[in-house]
Design a protein around this motif. Sequence first.
Motif, PDB file in Angstrom:
ATOM      1  N   GLN A 193       0.946  -1.193   0.018  1.00 25.86           N
ATOM      2  CA  GLN A 193      -0.079  -0.007  -0.150  1.00 25.86           C
ATOM      3  C   GLN A 193       0.904   1.195   0.116  1.00 25.86           C
ATOM      4  OE1 GLN A 193      -3.364  -0.042  -0.019  1.00 25.86           O
ATOM      5  NE2 GLN A 193      -3.114  -2.194  -0.095  1.00 25.86           N
ATOM      6  N   ILE A 194       0.560   2.060  -0.816  1.00 26.89           N
ATOM      7  CA  ILE A 194       1.222   3.366  -0.787  1.00 26.89           C
ATOM      8  C   ILE A 194       1.136   4.053   0.637  1.00 26.89           C
ATOM      9  CG2 ILE A 194       1.315   5.683  -1.762  1.00 26.89           C
ATOM     10  CD1 ILE A 194       0.488   4.606  -4.656  1.00 26.89           C
ATOM     11  N   SER A 195      -0.034   4.132   1.297  1.00 26.58           N
ATOM     12  CA  SER A 195       0.190   4.922   2.618  1.00 26.58           C
ATOM     13  C   SER A 195       0.942   4.142   3.517  1.00 26.58           C
ATOM     14  CB  SER A 195      -1.233   4.831   3.055  1.00 26.58           C
ATOM     15  OG  SER A 195      -1.787   3.374   3.176  1.00 26.58           O
TER      16      SER A 195
ATOM     17  N   MET B 181       0.556  -0.683  -7.157  1.00 32.30           N
ATOM     18  CA  MET B 181      -0.502  -0.467  -8.194  1.00 32.30           C
ATOM     19  C   MET B 181      -1.160   1.013  -7.882  1.00 32.30           C
ATOM     20  SD  MET B 181      -3.603  -2.859  -9.528  1.00 32.30           S
ATOM     21  CE  MET B 181      -4.815  -2.833  -8.042  1.00 32.30           C
ATOM     22  N   GLY B 182      -1.528   1.699  -9.358  1.00 31.47           N
ATOM     23  CA  GLY B 182      -2.189   2.984  -9.074  1.00 31.47           C
ATOM     24  C   GLY B 182      -2.451   3.758 -10.436  1.00 31.47           C
ATOM     25  N   GLU B 183      -3.035   4.742 -10.413  1.00 33.15           N
ATOM     26  CA  GLU B 183      -3.095   5.409 -11.581  1.00 33.15           C
ATOM     27  C   GLU B 183      -1.995   6.428 -11.890  1.00 33.15           C
ATOM     28  OE1 GLU B 183      -6.355   8.738 -13.515  1.00 33.15           O
ATOM     29  OE2 GLU B 183      -6.656   7.871 -11.734  1.00 33.15           O
ATOM     30  N   VAL B 184      -1.537   6.692 -13.025  1.00 29.39           N
ATOM     31  CA  VAL B 184      -0.526   7.682 -13.297  1.00 29.39           C
ATOM     32  C   VAL B 184      -1.312   8.917 -13.380  1.00 29.39           C
ATOM     33  CG1 VAL B 184       1.260   8.428 -15.065  1.00 29.39           C
ATOM     34  CG2 VAL B 184       0.750   5.980 -14.276  1.00 29.39           C
TER      35      VAL B 184
ATOM     36  N   VAL C  23       2.102   8.324  -9.097  1.00 30.61           N
ATOM     37  CA  VAL C  23       1.217   7.440  -9.130  1.00 30.61           C
ATOM     38  C   VAL C  23       0.056   7.660  -8.018  1.00 30.61           C
ATOM     39  CG1 VAL C  23       0.597   5.001  -8.682  1.00 30.61           C
ATOM     40  CG2 VAL C  23       2.803   5.679 -10.164  1.00 30.61           C
ATOM     41  N   GLU C  24      -1.238   7.394  -8.059  1.00 27.02           N
ATOM     42  CA  GLU C  24      -1.815   7.624  -7.191  1.00 27.02           C
ATOM     43  C   GLU C  24      -2.855   6.464  -6.817  1.00 27.02           C
ATOM     44  OE1 GLU C  24      -4.415  11.633  -6.507  1.00 27.02           O
ATOM     45  OE2 GLU C  24      -5.753  10.188  -7.285  1.00 27.02           O
ATOM     46  N   ASP C  25      -3.156   6.033  -5.653  1.00 25.13           N
ATOM     47  CA  ASP C  25      -4.253   4.876  -5.426  1.00 25.13           C
ATOM     48  C   ASP C  25      -5.441   5.230  -5.113  1.00 25.13           C
ATOM     49  OD1 ASP C  25      -4.113   5.808  -2.675  1.00 25.13           O
ATOM     50  OD2 ASP C  25      -3.014   4.301  -2.036  1.00 25.13           O
ATOM     51  N   LEU C  26      -6.423   4.140  -4.977  1.00 24.67           N
ATOM     52  CA  LEU C  26      -7.939   4.589  -4.775  1.00 24.67           C
ATOM     53  C   LEU C  26      -8.008   5.394  -3.459  1.00 24.67           C
ATOM     54  CD1 LEU C  26      -9.222   0.991  -5.934  1.00 24.67           C
ATOM     55  CD2 LEU C  26      -9.229   3.240  -6.918  1.00 24.67           C
ATOM     56  N   ASP C  27      -7.077   5.410  -2.556  1.00 23.71           N
ATOM     57  CA  ASP C  27      -7.305   6.423  -1.221  1.00 23.71           C
ATOM     58  C   ASP C  27      -6.582   7.571  -1.578  1.00 23.71           C
ATOM     59  OD1 ASP C  27      -8.855   4.147   0.021  1.00 23.71           O
ATOM     60  OD2 ASP C  27      -6.594   3.217   0.387  1.00 23.71           O
ATOM     61  N   ASN C  28      -6.246   7.897  -2.960  1.00 24.29           N
ATOM     62  CA  ASN C  28      -5.758   9.281  -2.920  1.00 24.29           C
ATOM     63  C   ASN C  28      -4.430   9.537  -2.530  1.00 24.29           C
ATOM     64  OD1 ASN C  28      -8.069  10.190  -4.467  1.00 24.29           O
ATOM     65  ND2 ASN C  28      -9.181  10.566  -2.663  1.00 24.29           N
TER      66      ASN C  28
END
Length: 197
Positions: free
Chosen positions: A95-97, A114-117, A141-146
Amino acid sequence: MAESFDLLMDVSPKKLAWNFLGGRIQASVPKALVRRWNDNIDEFKMYKMSNFIVVDKREKTKTSMNRWTLNFSHRTVVLLVENPTFPLQAFRLTQISELLNADRINDSQLIDIMGEVVGKEDPKELITSKGKETKRLAILVEDLDNYRIGCVLFGDMVDQILPYLDDGRVEPLIVVLQFFRPSRWNGMNLNPLSYTI
């Protein structure tokens, strides 16, 4: 009699006759053997492998929690598993967090995210310390939790992603980044991640 297999957690340099089926451990192919294996091992496929030399990787980059790496030899046998009886876990997503909030960053472990560019810099040409010409591209890169994290791509990875970074895209560009090294930049956690080539 059913064939027996070894567990990756039990690997050690005490023998050569290891027989693995599944799991995740770092392996290395000596330069002299690369041509033999280059077209015979594909990503996201499962293989039954045996006859390795087990080496302590100590200071080397780790792609797994295991202390040991498997070195291919002339005796190494690799067979494709056509119908695996257990699922292939190709990614171990972090997780990015978790990365951004970590007190200490373990940069000897390679990670998958994993995330959105959501942002990018222009690609830059550079020359490595060994005099090799390559490219560098930083993306965000940003994930679903911003949560957002920077990531730096080098070499062929730049050419692979550039066609998908066109400004005219309507749909989001989702990426899975595998085997990236976390690091701190300007005192901040993991900005950027970097792909090890």
